[in-house]
Structure formats: C-alpha cells, structure tokens
Design an enzyme around this catalytic site. Sequence first.
Site, PDB file in Angstrom:
ATOM      1  N   GLU A   1       3.367  -3.083  -3.064  1.00 39.26           N
ATOM      2  CA  GLU A   1       2.705  -3.423  -1.789  1.00 39.26           C
ATOM      3  C   GLU A   1       1.268  -2.943  -1.927  1.00 39.26           C
ATOM      4  O   GLU A   1       1.011  -1.739  -1.964  1.00 39.26           O
ATOM      5  CB  GLU A   1       3.384  -2.692  -0.622  1.00 39.26           C
ATOM      6  CG  GLU A   1       4.870  -2.974  -0.468  1.00 39.26           C
ATOM      7  CD  GLU A   1       5.152  -4.325   0.149  1.00 39.26           C
ATOM      8  OE1 GLU A   1       4.199  -4.979   0.626  1.00 39.26           O
ATOM      9  OE2 GLU A   1       6.309  -4.743   0.129  1.00 39.26           O
TER      10      GLU A   1
ATOM     11  N   LYS B   1       6.984  10.480  -5.088  1.00 35.03           N
ATOM     12  CA  LYS B   1       5.697  11.134  -5.318  1.00 35.03           C
ATOM     13  C   LYS B   1       4.734  10.677  -4.227  1.00 35.03           C
ATOM     14  O   LYS B   1       4.224   9.565  -4.247  1.00 35.03           O
ATOM     15  CB  LYS B   1       5.094  10.811  -6.689  1.00 35.03           C
ATOM     16  CG  LYS B   1       3.999  11.826  -6.990  1.00 35.03           C
ATOM     17  CD  LYS B   1       2.890  11.326  -7.865  1.00 35.03           C
ATOM     18  CE  LYS B   1       1.885  10.451  -7.200  1.00 35.03           C
ATOM     19  NZ  LYS B   1       1.007  11.103  -6.214  1.00 35.03           N
TER      20      LYS B   1
ATOM     21  N   GLU C   1     -11.891  -4.601  -0.837  1.00 32.16           N
ATOM     22  CA  GLU C   1     -11.326  -3.771   0.223  1.00 32.16           C
ATOM     23  C   GLU C   1     -12.212  -2.533   0.402  1.00 32.16           C
ATOM     24  O   GLU C   1     -12.392  -1.754  -0.538  1.00 32.16           O
ATOM     25  CB  GLU C   1      -9.909  -3.356  -0.194  1.00 32.16           C
ATOM     26  CG  GLU C   1      -9.114  -2.703   0.898  1.00 32.16           C
ATOM     27  CD  GLU C   1      -7.707  -2.335   0.433  1.00 32.16           C
ATOM     28  OE1 GLU C   1      -7.545  -1.914  -0.726  1.00 32.16           O
ATOM     29  OE2 GLU C   1      -6.777  -2.474   1.243  1.00 32.16           O
TER      30      GLU C   1
ATOM     31  N   CYS D   1      -3.925  -1.103   5.377  1.00 30.16           N
ATOM     32  CA  CYS D   1      -3.895  -2.197   4.402  1.00 30.16           C
ATOM     33  C   CYS D   1      -4.015  -3.541   5.094  1.00 30.16           C
ATOM     34  O   CYS D   1      -4.569  -4.485   4.552  1.00 30.16           O
ATOM     35  CB  CYS D   1      -2.614  -2.132   3.581  1.00 30.16           C
ATOM     36  SG  CYS D   1      -1.131  -2.150   4.605  1.00 30.16           S
TER      37      CYS D   1
HETATM   38  P1  NAD Z   1      -3.905   4.556  -4.784  1.00 31.99           P
HETATM   39  O1  NAD Z   1      -3.483   3.308  -5.471  1.00 31.99           O
HETATM   40  O2  NAD Z   1      -5.126   5.243  -5.239  1.00 31.99           O
HETATM   41  O3  NAD Z   1      -2.730   5.655  -4.872  1.00 31.99           O
HETATM   42  C1  NAD Z   1      -1.426   5.373  -4.404  1.00 31.99           C
HETATM   43  C2  NAD Z   1      -0.450   6.315  -5.080  1.00 31.99           C
HETATM   44  O4  NAD Z   1      -0.407   6.007  -6.485  1.00 31.99           O
HETATM   45  C3  NAD Z   1      -0.818   7.788  -4.987  1.00 31.99           C
HETATM   46  O5  NAD Z   1       0.364   8.527  -4.807  1.00 31.99           O
HETATM   47  C4  NAD Z   1      -1.436   8.067  -6.344  1.00 31.99           C
HETATM   48  O6  NAD Z   1      -1.354   9.415  -6.750  1.00 31.99           O
HETATM   49  C5  NAD Z   1      -0.571   7.207  -7.238  1.00 31.99           C
HETATM   50  N1  NAD Z   1      -1.161   6.825  -8.527  1.00 31.99           N
HETATM   51  C6  NAD Z   1      -2.467   6.726  -8.867  1.00 31.99           C
HETATM   52  N2  NAD Z   1      -2.590   6.308 -10.150  1.00 31.99           N
HETATM   53  C7  NAD Z   1      -1.330   6.138 -10.629  1.00 31.99           C
HETATM   54  C8  NAD Z   1      -0.789   5.702 -11.873  1.00 31.99           C
HETATM   55  N3  NAD Z   1      -1.573   5.355 -12.881  1.00 31.99           N
HETATM   56  N4  NAD Z   1       0.558   5.632 -11.997  1.00 31.99           N
HETATM   57  C9  NAD Z   1       1.366   5.954 -10.976  1.00 31.99           C
HETATM   58  N5  NAD Z   1       0.916   6.386  -9.768  1.00 31.99           N
HETATM   59  C10 NAD Z   1      -0.423   6.464  -9.593  1.00 31.99           C
HETATM   60  O7  NAD Z   1      -3.991   4.195  -3.230  1.00 31.99           O
HETATM   61  P2  NAD Z   1      -4.502   5.075  -2.026  1.00 31.99           P
HETATM   62  O8  NAD Z   1      -5.972   5.245  -2.116  1.00 31.99           O
HETATM   63  O9  NAD Z   1      -3.651   6.293  -1.860  1.00 31.99           O
HETATM   64  O10 NAD Z   1      -4.118   4.114  -0.787  1.00 31.99           O
HETATM   65  C11 NAD Z   1      -4.933   3.074  -0.348  1.00 31.99           C
HETATM   66  C12 NAD Z   1      -4.503   1.750  -0.914  1.00 31.99           C
HETATM   67  O11 NAD Z   1      -3.150   1.478  -0.571  1.00 31.99           O
HETATM   68  C13 NAD Z   1      -5.290   0.603  -0.337  1.00 31.99           C
HETATM   69  O12 NAD Z   1      -5.609  -0.307  -1.349  1.00 31.99           O
HETATM   70  C14 NAD Z   1      -4.335  -0.016   0.678  1.00 31.99           C
HETATM   71  O13 NAD Z   1      -4.580  -1.372   0.966  1.00 31.99           O
HETATM   72  C15 NAD Z   1      -3.043   0.171  -0.018  1.00 31.99           C
HETATM   73  N6  NAD Z   1      -1.943   0.087   0.937  1.00 31.99           N
HETATM   74  C16 NAD Z   1      -1.127  -1.014   0.894  1.00 31.99           C
HETATM   75  C17 NAD Z   1      -0.093  -1.141   1.836  1.00 31.99           C
HETATM   76  C18 NAD Z   1       0.827  -2.322   1.829  1.00 31.99           C
HETATM   77  O14 NAD Z   1       1.879  -2.239   2.429  1.00 31.99           O
HETATM   78  N7  NAD Z   1       0.490  -3.421   1.177  1.00 31.99           N
HETATM   79  C19 NAD Z   1       0.092  -0.132   2.781  1.00 31.99           C
HETATM   80  C20 NAD Z   1      -0.753   0.967   2.771  1.00 31.99           C
HETATM   81  C21 NAD Z   1      -1.771   1.078   1.839  1.00 31.99           C
END
Ligand code: NAD
Length: 481
Positions: A252, A178, A384, A286
């Site tokens: 992650e 997804k 963040e 990130c």
């Molecule tokens: P997000 O957590 O809002 O969403 C990530 C994914 O989770 C999306 O596909 C979203 O639709 C899905 N999602 C949302 N709620 C959910 C739930 N309750 N159950 C299952 N899936 C759900 O993150 P974002 O805004 O898309 O991305 C930014 C974040 O990702 C930042 O915090 C960034 O630091 C982090 N990030 C971490 C890494 C790493 O490797 N550590 C890499 C890239 C981004």
Amino acid sequence: MTVIGAAGRLYIDGAWRGGQGAMRDVVNPATGKVVTTVPDATPAEVDAAVDAARRAFDSGAWSGLSGRERSRVLYRAAALIQEHAEELAQLETTDTGKPIQFSRMVDVGNTVTHFEYYAGLAYSIDGATRQTGMPALAYTVREPIGVVAAVTPFNFPMILSTSKIAPALAAGNTVVHKPAEDTPLTALRIAELLTEAGLPPGVLNVVTGGGPVGESLVRHPGVDKVAFTGSTAVGRRIASAAAETLKPVTVELGGKSAQIVFADADLDAAGQAAVSGFVFNTGQFCMGGTRLLVQRPVYDEMVTRVVGGAVHVPVGDPLSPETVVGPMAGQRHLDKVRGYVELAASEGATIAAGGGRVDTLDGYYFAPTVITDVDQGSRLVQEEIFGPVVTVQPFDTEQEAIAMANGTSFGLAAGLHTRDVARAHRVAGKLKAGMVWVNTWGMLDVTVPFGGYKQSGYGREYGPEGLHEYTQTKSVLLPLT
Ligand code: NAD
C-alpha cells in the site's frame, strides 16, 4: 505521560526481551523533546522474533484454534483497546503530533473497529464446493499463510498496523511487526494488550528500528508473507526483495490524488472537502486530496474559498481539543515540505496561502499552503509532498479533467464534485484509482476495501478482501467411485 512496558526492549514471544542494538530517540514533534528511546533490533533479535512466530504457527496454538476461538480473543483485544483508549490516544499524539481529537476518534476508534470486524470475520473463513466434470467431491479451504512480516509507516501507526495484524490473526497467521522508526510506541503497547487479551506467546512480535531492520525481516527465510504500507520507493524495494524467495506481498504505497470540482458543484461542500482533503493529518495522509482541479468558471471562487479555509484552520498544540493541524511528524518531514515550497517559488508558481514554518510555535509546524499557477508536468503536481500543501489547476472540459487527474504515476484515490449524477458515474468509471469519492473526501470504512492502482501498490486492505490477503486456497478432491 505513560511510557510503555519496558523502555528499551522489544516484544518477542509474549514478553519484553532483547534491546542489545543501538538506541534511537523517540521525539515529541510538538516540542522537539525526547519522550523515550527504543532499540534498533539486531539481526539476532530479528531471528528470535521470526523463530518465535514460526514456533507459534507450527505448534497450532493459534492457527489450530477454531475461528470462533480466535474471534473471542480478538473481541477481547478490541474491548481492552477501548478500555485503554485515552492512554493510547495520548501516546499516539505524543509520538506523531496528530491532534488529540483525531487520535481519539479516528486512530483509536478505527483500531477498535478493525479488531471487532475481523473478530467477526474469523467465524466465516469459508471455502467453496465445486461441481466438477468428474465423479468427485471437490472443495476448497482457505488456510493461513504462516509467518507474516508487517512493515508500517509513521503517519497512522495504530490503524495501519491493525489493518494488517487484525486480519492476519483472524485468519490464523502469526506476525512480526516492524513499526516506523519515528512512531513505534502504540505498536509496543498494543502487543502487550493483545497478550493480556489471550493471544498465545509468539503470535504477535514487535521489533523496532529503521529500514535495515525492515529489510532483514522481509528477506528472512522464515517469513511467508509480507504486508507493507509506506512510500512507493521503499515498496518497490520490498517487492523486489520478497520476490527472491517468492513471498506473496501486499504493498500500500504513496498517492497524489486529485479532487475535481465541476462548475455545477455545491461549492460550499466542495470547498470544505478541498480544505480538509489536504490538511487532514497535517497532510501526512496517503489519500490526501493534494491536487485540486477546478472548472474554469468557478476557478477564482474556489481558490478564494480554499485560501480562506487554509488560513483559518486551527494550527497548534496537538493536545488542545480545538487543534485541527498539528506539527509535522519530524524534522525530516518538515524539511521535505519546505524543499517543495522552495521549488514552487523557483518555478514561478504563486503561493496563495501559507508557504512556511509557523514561527510562533516551537516544534515542526508548517502552515497550510495553497499553490496556484503550476504546470501539470511540475514535480509539485507529479510527486508526493506529504505535508499540508495543495496545488490548484484550472480545466475546461470533462475529458481534460480526467486526463489531468489520471496524469501521474499514482492511483490511490480520486474525487469529483458535481450535481450531475450521470457525470458522477461516468467520471468515476474513468478515474484510475482504487478509491473514488463523489461529493465528499476521505470517507473510509473497515468494510470497504481500499488500495492502489498503478504505482500506489497492489493488494487490498479492509473488508473481506483484506482478510483474503492473509489466506491461501487449498483444493481437495475426493473420487466418489
Ligand atoms: P517509508 O517507506 O519511508 O517507511 C515505511 C516503513 O518501511 C518504515 O517502517 C521504514 O522503517 C520501513 N523501511 C524503510 N526502508 C525499508 C527497506 N529497505 N526494507 C524494509 N522496510 C523498510 O514511508 P513513511 O515515510 O514512513 O510513510 C509515508 C509513506 O507511506 C507515504 O508515501 C504515504 O503515501 C505512504 N502511505 C501509504 C498508505 C496506503 O495505504 N497506501 C497509507 C499510509 C502511508
């Protein structure tokens, strides 16, 4: 503009299917215009995707192949992605707003490398033999786990899905992916290319939609393992949902990484690392170096360098080859960053550069922003922001720098700049982060594991460690008497 296979459908069981749910616009962040629409998968469609993955796994059509056979398909996938490199780069830039030079070099480049690397490792998923205290032969085998749910964020759509899909497939699992609701396009196109490379139907499925679709996938009883990259808040929720059925999870999560600049550092190199560390991917990284800690004797000079760098970074049309900073990925991301800059003003911090929208450009552009005179306890330092914003704080001693660097709930990455080799090792050893850079920032390689300490998550991607997350160990004992 290429529009992928079948707009409005999902990729299930090797073909375009479904699409009965509400439709969602995919917007080009550089123009604010709708590129295409994708459906939110319905619960029945999530079931169909998991069922397809389950059938494909249980049939042995993929998990029953030798590592060599799987490897050949993954190498073909890498070659096909390379063949379609420009198409995928354009799609990624249109979807995310990231500058085309990075979509080409970083996003497509790393996607190809990931498939090649894990194609190679598919050959060597070895176990061990153990000398026991019994007259018995004892050995271990690493087996695939089953159906993997991969849930990914908006900021590096191709890389962060490939860093799950490539090792999961190399180990013989099947996957339901997804992608983020904002940026689903390359995931759909890559699923199609993988089928062309020879992946059997049902081995990789893509369902689009928002959090509820992700959550129904994570909770699904037909899923055996969850791989998530995204925010710490959602990661916590996912880990707790997966715990109900005791699914293994890798998470992650977010970061708030510090770059420490000691007074003896090469200030040219440190200045460049400081600027690229917070503007790369428009700060939607990130591992962004978003907290700059500078030893007091060189503090003023570093602030001058970082402000000078920030105001000269080429901001503009992501399709222009000169652009280094494109728009934020969407309105909600822009609003979040703006909120933090307003907080800075209300706390009496100094906005030394940037601080607002780029008015001369349409789309979701935010100027690279440098904030000084900020306290360690401020939300600007602790949370963040996920945009092109850096805070700069002075320090006096090595111990103070380490305490400040470690002084948030995150632990994804950290960096230090010094000419003193002993200090470099000493400080690297004390930083509570999964990745430490010395005299540089942001170097990543598919062979080197990365992942978080503390609330930046657990589990590792990249390297053999990234493959092992998708295997489970079976021990076999055979009496020799
Ligand atoms: P997000 O957590 O809002 O969403 C990530 C994914 O989770 C999306 O596909 C979203 O639709 C899905 N999602 C949302 N709620 C959910 C739930 N309750 N159950 C299952 N899936 C759900 O993150 P974002 O805004 O898309 O991305 C930014 C974040 O990702 C930042 O915090 C960034 O630091 C982090 N990030 C971490 C890494 C790493 O490797 N550590 C890499 C890239 C981004």
